[in-house]
Design a protein around this motif. Structure first.
Motif: not given
Length: 149
Positions: A103-111
């Motif tokens: 989830g943190l990797l997905v958030l980092a990628g989205a931002v």
């Protein structure tokens, strides 16, 4: 139908941490200007410019020098990635939650994608969110393994 992720090795704690760390080494975005053939590379740690000479500037320097609205999301993406590194490191002691890491990797990628896209909508500029692909690939690899367990 088999997914390409099925052929990847299982994410052992060492592999997982290495993959998450490597996400911070690849350029998060490649930014180009139409009046120059020289790109600007933006990483989790800062930026690398090639014109007029090779010059590296840390994210901390950008915070102190820039009033750009793109710096704050860049910091947020980096923070999410650093938390993902910490979460992945917890796998060594059996305390990692794969959903948190992914989830943190997905958030980092989205931002990160939002930063690259916001840079790209400015006149005479284009931003390619290369790091987003790396962050999301590692997130998918980690999450996919968790769902198969």
């Amino acid at each position: 139908m088999a997914s390409p992720l099925d052929r990847l090795p299982r994410p052992t704690p060492r592999r997982l941490l290495l993959a998450v760390l490597l996400c911070g080494v690849v350029p998060w975005s490649v930014q180009t200007f139409t009046d120059s053939s020289v790109p600007f590379l933006r990483f989790a740690w800062g930026g690398l410019s090639f014109a007029p000479v090779v010059y590296a500037r840390t994210l901390v320097e950008y915070l102190s020098l820039s009033g750009s609205p793109l710096v704050v999301p860049w910091v947020i993406a980096t923070g999410c990635w650093l938390l993902a590194v910490a979460s992945a490191a917890l796998a060594f002691v059996g305390r990692e939650d794969p959903r948190v890491t992914a989830g943190l990797l997905v958030l980092a990628g989205a931002v990160n994608a939002s930063v690259a896209l916001r840079f790209g909508i400015q006149p005479l500029r284009t931003g390619y969110p290369v790091g987003t692909l790396a962050l999301w690939a590692v997130a998918a690899w980690r999450y996919r393994d968790w769902t198969r367990a």
